[in-house]
Structures are given as structure tokens and as C-alpha cells.
Write a protein that holds these residues in place. Sequence first.
Motif, mmCIF file in Angstrom:
data_model
loop_
_atom_site.group_PDB
_atom_site.id
_atom_site.type_symbol
_atom_site.label_atom_id
_atom_site.label_comp_id
_atom_site.label_asym_id
_atom_site.label_seq_id
_atom_site.Cartn_x
_atom_site.Cartn_y
_atom_site.Cartn_z
ATOM 1 N N ILE A 201 0.848 -1.198 0.000
ATOM 2 C CA ILE A 201 0.000 0.000 0.000
ATOM 3 C C ILE A 201 0.878 1.241 0.000
ATOM 4 O O ILE A 201 1.970 1.230 0.567
ATOM 5 C CB ILE A 201 -1.005 0.014 1.174
ATOM 6 N N HIS A 202 0.388 2.299 -0.642
ATOM 7 C CA HIS A 202 1.248 3.445 -0.925
ATOM 8 C C HIS A 202 0.628 4.784 -0.562
ATOM 9 O O HIS A 202 -0.537 5.034 -0.857
ATOM 10 C CB HIS A 202 1.586 3.477 -2.419
ATOM 11 N N SER A 203 1.454 5.615 0.041
ATOM 12 C CA SER A 203 1.150 7.033 0.174
ATOM 13 C C SER A 203 2.418 7.705 0.701
ATOM 14 O O SER A 203 3.455 7.044 0.839
ATOM 15 C CB SER A 203 -0.028 7.284 1.126
ATOM 16 N N PHE A 204 2.325 8.984 0.999
ATOM 17 C CA PHE A 204 3.439 9.630 1.692
ATOM 18 C C PHE A 204 3.532 9.023 3.098
ATOM 19 O O PHE A 204 2.519 8.625 3.683
ATOM 20 C CB PHE A 204 3.212 11.142 1.787
ATOM 21 N N ALA A 205 4.746 9.003 3.642
ATOM 22 C CA ALA A 205 4.989 8.357 4.937
ATOM 23 C C ALA A 205 4.037 8.876 6.008
ATOM 24 O O ALA A 205 3.517 8.119 6.829
ATOM 25 C CB ALA A 205 6.433 8.580 5.354
ATOM 26 N N VAL A 206 3.772 10.165 5.992
ATOM 27 C CA VAL A 206 2.950 10.779 7.034
ATOM 28 C C VAL A 206 1.507 10.249 6.969
ATOM 29 O O VAL A 206 0.858 10.049 8.003
ATOM 30 C CB VAL A 206 3.026 12.318 6.906
ATOM 31 N N PHE A 207 1.030 9.968 5.763
ATOM 32 C CA PHE A 207 -0.355 9.505 5.602
ATOM 33 C C PHE A 207 -0.468 7.977 5.689
ATOM 34 O O PHE A 207 -1.429 7.457 6.262
ATOM 35 C CB PHE A 207 -0.927 9.981 4.265
ATOM 36 N N SER A 208 0.483 7.282 5.084
ATOM 37 C CA SER A 208 0.350 5.812 5.059
ATOM 38 C C SER A 208 0.475 5.238 6.469
ATOM 39 O O SER A 208 -0.016 4.151 6.744
ATOM 40 C CB SER A 208 1.349 5.171 4.094
ATOM 41 N N THR A 209 1.115 5.992 7.382
ATOM 42 C CA THR A 209 1.215 5.511 8.767
ATOM 43 C C THR A 209 0.185 6.207 9.672
ATOM 44 O O THR A 209 -0.694 5.566 10.224
ATOM 45 C CB THR A 209 2.616 5.755 9.347
ATOM 46 N N GLY A 210 0.277 7.534 9.744
ATOM 47 C CA GLY A 210 -0.531 8.273 10.722
ATOM 48 C C GLY A 210 -2.009 8.295 10.397
ATOM 49 O O GLY A 210 -2.857 8.146 11.277
ATOM 50 N N ARG A 211 -2.332 8.506 9.127
ATOM 51 C CA ARG A 211 -3.736 8.616 8.755
ATOM 52 C C ARG A 211 -4.462 7.284 8.920
ATOM 53 O O ARG A 211 -5.674 7.247 9.107
ATOM 54 C CB ARG A 211 -3.842 9.100 7.303
ATOM 55 N N ALA A 212 -3.715 6.201 8.839
ATOM 56 C CA ALA A 212 -4.334 4.868 8.901
ATOM 57 C C ALA A 212 -3.812 4.068 10.089
ATOM 58 O O ALA A 212 -3.807 2.841 10.063
ATOM 59 C CB ALA A 212 -4.047 4.123 7.595
ATOM 60 N N TYR A 213 -3.423 4.776 11.144
ATOM 61 C CA TYR A 213 -2.736 4.063 12.244
ATOM 62 C C TYR A 213 -3.579 2.934 12.848
ATOM 63 O O TYR A 213 -3.115 1.805 12.989
ATOM 64 C CB TYR A 213 -2.317 5.035 13.353
ATOM 65 N N ASP A 214 -4.811 3.221 13.201
ATOM 66 C CA ASP A 214 -5.605 2.182 13.867
ATOM 67 C C ASP A 214 -5.955 1.043 12.903
ATOM 68 O O ASP A 214 -6.094 -0.104 13.319
ATOM 69 C CB ASP A 214 -6.883 2.763 14.477
ATOM 70 N N GLN A 215 -6.088 1.381 11.610
ATOM 71 C CA GLN A 215 -6.347 0.324 10.621
ATOM 72 C C GLN A 215 -5.125 -0.590 10.510
ATOM 73 O O GLN A 215 -5.266 -1.812 10.388
ATOM 74 C CB GLN A 215 -6.683 0.948 9.254
ATOM 75 N N ILE A 216 -3.929 0.000 10.543
ATOM 76 C CA ILE A 216 -2.703 -0.813 10.501
ATOM 77 C C ILE A 216 -2.621 -1.655 11.773
ATOM 78 O O ILE A 216 -2.304 -2.842 11.738
ATOM 79 C CB ILE A 216 -1.450 0.089 10.352
#
Lengths: 283, 311
Positions: free
Chosen positions: B74-89
Amino acid sequence: MARRQQSADQLAVTALKLRMNLLRMLKPGKVGHLGGSSSIMDVTAALYFNEMNFDGSNITDTNRDRLLFSKGHAVLAQYAALVELGCIGREELGKLKTLEGVLQGHPDMEKTPGIEAVTGSLGQGLSIGVGMAKGFKIDKKDNRVYVICGDGEAAEGQIWEAVMSASAFNLDNLTMIVDRNKLQATGSICDIFPIDSYGKKVEAFGWHVIECDGHDMNAILKAFKEAREVHGKPVAIIAHTIKGKGFPFAEGVASFHNGSLTQQQYDEALELLNRQLEEVASC
Amino acid sequence: MLKESLRKAYGEALVEQGSEHSEIVALEADLGKSTMSCLFQDAYPERYLQMGIAEQNMASTAAGLALVGKIPFIHSFAVFSTGRAYDQIRSSICIPNLNVNICGSSCGLSDHGDGKTHQSIDDIALMRALPHMTVLAPVDAVETRKMVKAMAEAKGPSYIRMSRADLPVLSDEGTPYQIGDTPVMRDGKDVLVIANGVMVSIALEAAVMAEKEGISVKVVNLSTIKPFPKNAVLEHAKGMKGIISAEEHNIYGGIGSACAEALSEEKVSLQIMGIEDIFGTSAAQYDELLQKYGLTAEKLFERIVKANKEK
């Protein structure tokens, strides 16, 4: 492996047995999600014992259909069915949410046989279902994916992200069942955070929408039949239900979202279920 | 020194792995031309899922794909691929230990123009706190290619953070790679610098400055942040007068913290160099930001001199 083909009458009996299993999990004083588990119990029975391709003795079959409880707290309904299907030992019913048991407070595929994912952090299960359904499409497989969502859960924005992507991907192998019981943890949904016109909203996002009485087996089976005939778009079945259904003292009572029974309530529920089961046995 | 694009290397490596593993699928949140997942889209359109600008759905959808046998990236900028989806991860992916690979592109300050909302100073801390997660940060394009192959072959969730900038090629194509390696980029005996990403080339510059002062500096590339290669780091630290960690990340929760955890029972001094608990800002040039936040060879050299006086 064939789909189980219980008739509507047989399913009504099965649903009573599942409610009995729910009661066995929630002995007096044991706190649990009675309300949302019992509102979705009839749909759950129809899925496992009629609609789905699922064999309790072969739970890793790659051809099986998948059922996810996005409203993970209602997983007691799924446990009740998985016990009846033989995936989970009956003795586990008495060990709900204990270190000794396999039945977790929310769905955990690592712990519980027959559970297909980790859900319960609300809003995520429908997206997981989108991934499964898309995966089956890529592989040109016929597996179907069913996701049970809560009506209160629709306040989670991710639900709508998933709704959009399911129609973008034309996932006609995905069926969302909305347990429209109109109550959430602390009261009436329309008082807390109104989610009106659920069906119209989902329809506007490109889904085929079916509304049905979620406690009428004939209506539930008819809805699933219609869903199978839809091509090119995902299907939402808005199942109109009563929170706490089958337990008169809990019906429509928000506090039973996650509550415990008194000894008197337990005895009353046990007596009622036994009587209902005897009645159908004598027919 | 030859510089090469890490994200282009990433995109090309993903295409290559896509031919090796038919189960690989790529999911993108509308930044494919930046993350370079667009190369996978061109090669395997039927295995490319454009998810729209919806990172949370992307992460949980990837979990669903993994559950039916796919290997999602899955792809995005580091700030979004981790922080924006933290609970999903956390919930959809990490709790069930699913085989989902997360690409964090334009990490650290490297998206210099877009400013603090787009600059990830906390992604390592977030991903490092999750059980089951592997956390990687390649030093250059060559290591990026090796890591993508390792991610495709490994089980369980992984996160790779990559600079938007072209970085000097410091690794050797022919050297075998496995997750957990701690390549020595320069050998030395007085002071140990543990760095990754853009900070490795900066550390090598500082080591040259130190050499002129008679200080011998060892530079280790800590490109595997988790599982933390504790034994290797302890081995590298043996006999050193002092250790310095250097990262393009907040000093809280990054590789400095990881080193401190690992070295807490050792009698050795550790200095943590990184972004001092502040958000980024917009700048015309990436170098200006590295300068502003003190991530320079000169600042590191000062720390090396100090470390050399420790014993």
C-alpha cells in the motif's frame, strides 16, 4: 461442499438454539453485548444455515464464503452459530472473555476457529470485506463475502470510504447487512447522532439496496435471493431489527448493548426459550 | 558522487517482484506518480487498485486482500500511510499479523515544499510501537531494491520509509542482503555513528572531517529499525568511546530511542541527534531544511568531538 438448505421454519428453530447459546455465554452477572448480538441473530442463522457456502468441519476450505462482523461486539451471535456448526466446542460457551477460553470480546481470527479477520475497532470490517471480495474477483473465484455492520457504526467515516470503493470495483460478490436496530451504546441513534435514510445514502453511492424485516426468516431469505441476482454492483440489505430481540426484558433497551442479566432475567429467558423450543418440537 | 532516486528504484523493484510473485497487488491513495507505484500500474493494471484519497480504507482493504492470499503493497506519503491509517494498521493488519507491506514515500523532511502537514517526523515511532511490524529505511536506491525483494518474500507486516530526494549510491549491488543487516559504511575505532536514510551520507562527511582531527569514526547503516538488530549494534559498539545516533525523525521514538533501549544496560554514552521535537516547515530546497533542523555534517562533527572525549 453444498450450501446448507434449511427452510425458513427450520431456520427459526435454529435461531432459537443460537439464542440459547447466547444465554449460555451470558450467565447472570456476566457482562456482554446481548442487545446487538440478539438483533442480528436471525440474519446470522440464515447466513450460516442457508445462504453461505460454509462447512463447519472444513473451515479452511478456500472455496468457502466469508462472513465478517464489522460490528465486532455482536460476535456473540457468530460464536453461537459456530458452536452449533461444530467449529467451536460447546464448553467454550461458559468461558467467554476469560484467559482459559477461545471466545474473545471481539472477533480474533488468531484465537477463535471460524473467525475470518480481526474486527471490532468500528468501521474497518467493511473495508476488509472489500479487500476479500476484490481478491476473489482478481482470481475469478465465485466466493461471496458478507459483512454485518451496525447502524450506529455508520458514523465512522471509513464505512463510507468502503462503500465508495465497493461500487467503484463493481463488487457484486459483496453483501453488506446493516443491523438497523436503531439503538447504540448510550441510547437512541436518532437522539445521539442521526443516521437517517441509510438505504438512500448507500444507494446514492451506487449500491443495490434491499430493505427487509430482520426477524422474518422468509423476508431474510428473499433478500439474500435478490442479492444473488444483482450483477455489477454491491448489495446492502438493511435489516430492520429490534435490539435485544428474543429477550423481552431487553428488547429496545439500550442498556443491554453491553449489560448483564440478573438471575431472575436469566431464568425468565431460559424458561421462554425452552418453552419456544418445546412448542416447535411438538409441531 | 552518483545520486539515484529511491522511489524510482522502489517502483521498478515492485514491478520486478510482481513478475516473481503473481500474488502481489498494489494499492494507491492517488499519489502514484510520487510513490512511483504508477510503474506497477503500467505493468499489471489488473493487480493495481486505485483507492482514491482514502488511506484508512486502503489499509483495511489490504488486510482483506492478504486474508485471501494476496501480498498487498500500500502506498502514500509516509505521514499519511502511517498516521492517517494508524488504527487500521494496528487492528486490521498487525493484530492478525497479516502479510501487508506499507510504503511511506517522501519521508522525513524530504517533501520540503509541502510543509509540516506532509513531513513525517513521527512515522518510525508509530510503526515501531506495533507488535509484528518490521520497519525499514533504505540508505539508497540499491538497498531499496534489495529491501522490496525481501519484503515480498517475508511474512507479516512491514513498513518502508523512503526519501523523496535522490540520494548518493553507497551500497554495492552484489552484496547479499537480508532484513536485520547492519552494513558498516566506514570502519573506525573511536566513535560509532548509527544512522540511516539521508543521514548516512551526512555521517560519512562528518567522519572525513573527524579524521582530519585524528578521530576514527565508524559509520553503521541501521536500515532495519525493527526487529532491532541489538546483538549487531552491541558488537559495533564494543570499545567505542561514544555512540551517536543520527536520524531524520523526531528524537523521541526513532532510532535514537531504539538504540537507547538496546544500550540501556551497557556502560556507554549515547547522543541522540535528530529533529528536536518540532514539526517541519516549507522550504525551497531540501538542504535548507536539513540545515535548519541541524541535520548537518558540521553539527554531527561537533558531537563526534564531544563523544571522543568521553573516556
